[in-house]
Each structure stands twice: as structure tokens, then as C-alpha cells.
Design an enzyme around this catalytic site. Structure first.
Site, short mmCIF file in Angstrom:
data_model
loop_
_atom_site.label_atom_id
_atom_site.label_comp_id
_atom_site.label_asym_id
_atom_site.label_seq_id
_atom_site.Cartn_x
_atom_site.Cartn_y
_atom_site.Cartn_z
N SER A 86 34.71 81.37 64.10
CA SER A 86 35.39 82.04 65.21
C SER A 86 36.30 81.05 65.95
CB SER A 86 34.35 82.71 66.12
OG SER A 86 34.92 83.73 66.89
N GLU A 177 33.83 78.34 84.36
CA GLU A 177 35.05 78.48 85.16
C GLU A 177 36.30 78.18 84.32
OE1 GLU A 177 36.43 80.25 88.12
OE2 GLU A 177 34.28 79.90 88.05
N HIS A 236 30.15 89.71 62.53
CA HIS A 236 30.89 88.51 62.92
C HIS A 236 30.03 87.25 62.85
CE1 HIS A 236 33.97 86.12 64.77
NE2 HIS A 236 33.29 85.93 65.88
#
Length: 254
Positions: A86, A177, A236
Site C-alpha cells: 500500500s 497530526e 487489500h
């Protein structure tokens, strides 16, 4: 940057890069098999802003590809096999194209070099709730996360990011963040002029729509020595869902 890694075995270096919100631990079982049964020196790497690797304000494939090159220099590695799933697959593609003298073979797991729209919004909301909560147990964390994500396997995967602090409460290992701020970077396409001419394997889960039939022509342009392998009854997370079939496909290619 000095990336954290788990190094297993001796032999030709095989580097494995996890996906978005993953970490090196996700690949320990396969890493151990490749080290013990096939005599590779397996490097399970935490990419920047993940696992125990440094947190930064920046997150891009250009930087992560450079991190791989720097890691190889720090560990005196050459002639490597590079495998990524991925997000890690996109890092691996770019690293192989940018530093072809470093990479002998490339394995890309269930990702294409194309653009993907951001699709992790619900997961990021759930992790944000975890980060803001004052958690005392993993059960409490799972209950909170279940309000955002119904699939238990995905929650278990995400909860690996929980880290117990010295006071007994929990925090996240992942730099949430920065990843939220750079979520568009995660879906970015590989520039079409980035080409790797070495031996390459793309593995897809048959039930996953990350690599479609119409993507194969574009993949072949950028990776002319490519082979494709499809794992039946896998999505996946093909390496976790059908580990034995996935392992056989990797070993047959190598």
C-alpha cells in the site's frame, strides 16, 4: 533520518515497508519465515511518522524514498530486494525508480502507481478520538474505536498503534497530526517518468479494487519487467488474509 527497524537473519537484504498507519510488527511472521527458511536478512522498517521511527512535520513519497536510501547507506546495504504494501508499495516504487543501482528486485503489494482519493477519513476520526480520550485499557480503546469502525480486524490492526505510557494511560505511536495534514500526499501518483527496469512483481488481492485490470498497461510502462500475481479470496491486506499463498508467490518470484 534514522528509521527504526527489526532485523532478522543473515543473507541478501530484503527490506519490507508497511502500509499507512501500520508498522514493522505487522510483518514479523512473514519476515521470520523469509529469514529462517530462505536465508534473507529481513529488515522490517517503520516508515517516518509511524511505529518507533522519528516524527516530523513532513510526509511525502520523495522523503520516504530518500529515507530508504539513507537507511541502506547507514546499514551498508546494496543489491537489495525491496517490498512494500500500500503506502509502503508506493515508497518502494519511487525508491526503486530513483535509486535503481540499489535495488535488484521490487515487490509491490496491492497498490498501483496511480492517484487515489483520500479514503481513510473515518479511520482518522476514530484515531483522533482515541488520541483525545483518557484511556485506561485496550478494551476501552476498542469500544471507542468501534463507534467509528465496525470491522474487528481493522480495529485490531489500528490498535497496534496504542502505546502504554509510564503512568499507565495510552497514547498513539503514529504521528496523527502530520498524517492528517498530509493525507493528500498518501494518495499521490508516482510521476510517469519514474521508471524501474529491474525485475518486479505486483501482487494483488482478488477481492481488492486497489489494482484494476485497466491499471496494468500503465504499470507495465513504468515497470517493463513486471509480473502480476493475484491471490484468491484475499482483500487489500493480502499478506495477512492469505499468508501462505502470499508467501509462496513471493518465494516463487525470488
Amino acid at each position: 533520518m534514522k528509521l527504526n527497524s527489526i532485523i532478522l537473519g543473515e543473507g541478501q537484504a530484503l527490506l519490507i515497508l508497511h502500509g499507512f498507519l501500520g508498522m514493522s510488527d505487522n510483518w514479523k511472521t512473514i519476515g521470520n519465515k523469509l529469514a529462517e527458511e530462505r536465508d534473507f536478512q529481513v529488515h522490517l522498517i517503520d516508515q517516518r511518522n509511524h511505529g518507533k521511527s522519528p516524527h516530523t512535520n513532513e510526509h511525502s513519497y520523495e522523503l520516504m524514498a530518500e529515507d530508504v536510501k539513507d537507511y541502506c547507506e547507514q546499514h551498508s546495504l546494496s543489491n537489495i530486494i525491496l517490498m512494500g504494501h500500500s503506502m509502503g508499495g508506493k515508497t518502494a516504487m519511487l525508491a526503486a525508480a530513483e535509486y535503481p543501482d540499489l535495488v535488484e528486485k521490487l515487490i509491490v503489494v496491492d497498490i498501483a502507481p496511480k492517484y487515489y482519493k483520500p479514503h481513510h477519513q473515518q479511520i482518522l476520526k476514530g484515531l483522533t478520538a482515541l488520541e483525545e480520550a483518557d484511556l485506561d485499557s485496550r478494551q476501552e480503546a476498542d469500544k471507542l474505536l468501534s463507534e467509528f469502525i465496525s470491522e474487528k480486524p481493522i480495529r485490531l490492526f489500528l490498535l497496534k498503534n496504542l502505546n502504554r505510557k509510564s503512568g499507565g494511560t495510552y497514547c498513539l505511536k503514529v504521528n496523527l497530526e502530520t498524517l492528517k495534514e498530509n493525507i493528500e500526499e498518501v494518495g499521490k501518483s508516482l510521476p510517469q517518468d519514474k521508471i524501474f527496469k529491474g525485475s518486479t512483481l505486483f501482487i494483488k488481492g482478488a477481492n481488492s479494487n486497489y489494482i484494476k485490470e485497466e491499471d496494468k498497461a500503465a504499470i507495465q510502462k513504468q515497470f517493463p519487467e513486471v509480473k502480476f500475481e493475484e491471490i484468491r479470496n484475499a482483500g487489500h491486506w493480502v499478506h495477512a488474509e492469505k499468508m501462505n499463498d502470499f508467501y509462496k508467490a513471493v518465494v516463487d518470484f525470488l
